[in-house]
Design a protein around this motif. Structure first.
Motif, short mmCIF file in Angstrom:
data_model
loop_
_atom_site.label_atom_id
_atom_site.label_comp_id
_atom_site.label_asym_id
_atom_site.label_seq_id
_atom_site.Cartn_x
_atom_site.Cartn_y
_atom_site.Cartn_z
N ARG A 1 19.56 -20.80 57.95
CA ARG A 1 18.56 -21.86 57.76
C ARG A 1 17.16 -21.31 57.61
NH1 ARG A 1 21.40 -24.09 62.16
NH2 ARG A 1 19.62 -23.75 63.53
N THR A 2 16.93 -20.08 58.01
CA THR A 2 15.57 -19.53 57.97
C THR A 2 15.45 -18.32 57.04
OG1 THR A 2 16.06 -18.15 59.90
CG2 THR A 2 15.06 -20.30 60.31
N MET A 3 16.40 -18.15 56.11
CA MET A 3 16.35 -16.99 55.22
C MET A 3 15.06 -16.96 54.41
SD MET A 3 18.84 -14.78 55.32
CE MET A 3 19.13 -14.07 53.71
N ARG A 4 14.64 -18.10 53.91
CA ARG A 4 13.45 -18.13 53.05
C ARG A 4 12.19 -17.81 53.83
NH1 ARG A 4 14.89 -23.59 49.55
NH2 ARG A 4 16.76 -22.76 48.53
N TRP A 5 12.03 -18.47 55.00
CA TRP A 5 10.85 -18.19 55.81
C TRP A 5 10.87 -16.77 56.33
CZ3 TRP A 5 6.66 -20.73 55.34
CH2 TRP A 5 6.66 -22.10 55.05
N GLY A 6 12.05 -16.29 56.67
CA GLY A 6 12.15 -14.90 57.10
C GLY A 6 11.74 -13.95 56.00
N GLY A 7 12.14 -14.27 54.76
CA GLY A 7 11.75 -13.45 53.62
C GLY A 7 10.25 -13.43 53.43
N VAL A 8 9.60 -14.59 53.61
CA VAL A 8 8.14 -14.66 53.47
C VAL A 8 7.45 -13.80 54.52
CG1 VAL A 8 6.13 -16.18 53.65
CG2 VAL A 8 8.15 -16.93 52.39
N ILE A 9 7.91 -13.90 55.77
CA ILE A 9 7.33 -13.09 56.85
C ILE A 9 7.50 -11.60 56.56
CG2 ILE A 9 7.56 -12.47 59.30
CD1 ILE A 9 8.35 -15.37 59.83
N ILE A 10 8.68 -11.22 56.07
CA ILE A 10 8.95 -9.81 55.77
C ILE A 10 8.02 -9.31 54.66
CG2 ILE A 10 10.67 -8.20 54.87
CD1 ILE A 10 12.79 -10.06 56.22
N VAL A 11 7.83 -10.11 53.60
CA VAL A 11 6.94 -9.71 52.49
C VAL A 11 5.51 -9.53 52.99
CG1 VAL A 11 5.90 -10.47 50.33
CG2 VAL A 11 8.36 -10.69 50.66
N LEU A 12 5.03 -10.47 53.80
CA LEU A 12 3.67 -10.36 54.34
C LEU A 12 3.53 -9.12 55.22
CD1 LEU A 12 2.95 -14.09 55.29
CD2 LEU A 12 2.04 -12.79 53.33
N PHE A 13 4.57 -8.84 56.01
CA PHE A 13 4.53 -7.66 56.87
C PHE A 13 4.51 -6.38 56.06
CE2 PHE A 13 7.06 -4.25 58.80
CZ PHE A 13 6.19 -3.90 59.83
N VAL A 14 5.32 -6.32 54.99
CA VAL A 14 5.35 -5.12 54.16
C VAL A 14 3.98 -4.86 53.56
CG1 VAL A 14 6.26 -4.17 52.00
CG2 VAL A 14 7.81 -5.23 53.65
N ILE A 15 3.30 -5.91 53.10
CA ILE A 15 1.95 -5.75 52.54
C ILE A 15 1.01 -5.18 53.60
CG2 ILE A 15 -0.05 -6.98 51.61
CD1 ILE A 15 1.96 -8.94 50.33
N TYR A 16 1.06 -5.77 54.81
CA TYR A 16 0.21 -5.27 55.89
C TYR A 16 0.57 -3.83 56.26
CZ TYR A 16 -1.64 -4.55 60.56
OH TYR A 16 -2.28 -4.02 61.65
N HIS A 17 1.86 -3.56 56.32
CA HIS A 17 2.33 -2.23 56.72
C HIS A 17 1.85 -1.15 55.75
CE1 HIS A 17 4.85 0.34 59.15
NE2 HIS A 17 5.55 0.74 58.10
N ILE A 18 1.87 -1.48 54.46
CA ILE A 18 1.39 -0.52 53.45
C ILE A 18 -0.10 -0.27 53.62
CG2 ILE A 18 0.96 -0.23 50.97
CD1 ILE A 18 3.63 -1.67 50.50
N LEU A 19 -0.88 -1.35 53.82
CA LEU A 19 -2.32 -1.20 54.00
C LEU A 19 -2.66 -0.50 55.31
CD1 LEU A 19 -3.49 -4.72 52.75
CD2 LEU A 19 -3.72 -2.52 51.55
N ASP A 20 -1.76 -0.57 56.25
CA ASP A 20 -1.98 0.02 57.57
C ASP A 20 -1.60 1.50 57.62
OD1 ASP A 20 -2.33 0.53 60.26
OD2 ASP A 20 -0.55 -0.56 60.89
N LEU A 21 -0.33 1.79 57.41
CA LEU A 21 0.17 3.15 57.62
C LEU A 21 0.40 3.96 56.33
CD1 LEU A 21 2.63 2.49 60.58
CD2 LEU A 21 0.39 3.61 60.66
N THR A 22 0.24 3.33 55.18
CA THR A 22 0.38 4.07 53.92
C THR A 22 -0.99 4.41 53.34
OG1 THR A 22 2.51 3.03 53.43
CG2 THR A 22 1.36 4.07 51.60
N THR A 23 -1.78 3.38 53.10
CA THR A 23 -3.12 3.63 52.54
C THR A 23 -4.16 3.87 53.64
OG1 THR A 23 -3.77 1.29 52.53
CG2 THR A 23 -2.54 2.12 50.63
#
Length: 210
Positions: free
Chosen positions: A96-118
């Motif tokens: 029931r929460t696959m879509r919202w989970g996907g949105v949270i994961i995408v937002l986290f990946v963006i933050y994670h890249i800006l945090d520990l990659t760049t």
């Protein structure tokens, strides 16, 4: 969707194992991070392999999202007229929460890249000090980062449990035994990945890694 999901799961395992090297020590973790940047040299210039990998992962993510969108559209077209009365379906929380989970994961990946990659959102942001960046990132005074990280990883866990189960069913596990095996495998993979990823921030937060 199943194939792109499996590719992403394989990356998650490889990335998790690399993260866990932080428990071996600072020098080992930093050497691993620098090795990733040098991977492929001298055939490829430094960091090119990482960029090839990133573009490959981006393609897999886009393919995964496109596949999910196509399936959602097909499902809607299959029933263009809404039910006058539709009883509640007892699906799993993950389903029931696959879509919202996907949105949270995408937002986290963006933050994670800006945090520990760049390094733009990291307190240190020094590419030559990967260990220091991780320790600074999950320091006790930045508990909110660990909280957001935990939320994203738990969302990932639910997403994986349902997604891996669905992928295994799609790829041929259609018998009753196959369904049980798919559920066990999906839950096991989700738990292992969640535990593996959460050990690092909590180790830093509690002072086990400094």
């Amino acid at each position: 969707m199943a194939v792109t999901g499996i590719l992403l799961v394989l990356f998650l395992f490889a990335h998790m194992l690399g993260n866990l090297k932080i428990f071996v020590g600072q020098s080992s973790f930093d050497e691993y991070a620098h090795w990733l940047r040098a991977l492929g040299t001298p055939i490829l210039p430094e960091t090119w392999f990482l960029w090839i990998q990133r573009f490959g992962l981006l393609a897999a993510v886009i393919g995964h999202i496109v596949a999910a969108t196509v399936l959602a559209v097909r499902a809607r077209r299959a029933r263009p007229v809404r039910y006058a009365h539709r009883p509640k379906v007892q699906g799993s929380y993950a389903a029931r929460t696959m879509r919202w989970g996907g949105v949270i994961i995408v937002l986290f990946v963006i933050y994670h890249i800006l945090d520990l990659t760049t390094g733009h959102l990291n307190p240190i942001g020094d590419k030559s000090a990967p260990y220091g960046n991780v320790v600074a990132d999950f320091a006790p005074d930045r508990w909110y980062v660990t909280a957001f990280y935990t939320l994203a990883i738990l969302a990932l866990g639910f997403h994986l449990r349902h997604g891996i189960y669905s992928a295994l069913r799609t790829l041929g596990q259609q018998t009753a035994d196959g369904e049980r095996n798919a559920r066990v495998i999906a839950l096991g993979v989700a738990v292992v990945l969640c535990a593996g990823y959460l050990t690092v921030p909590f180790a830093v937060l509690t002072g086990l890694v400094t």
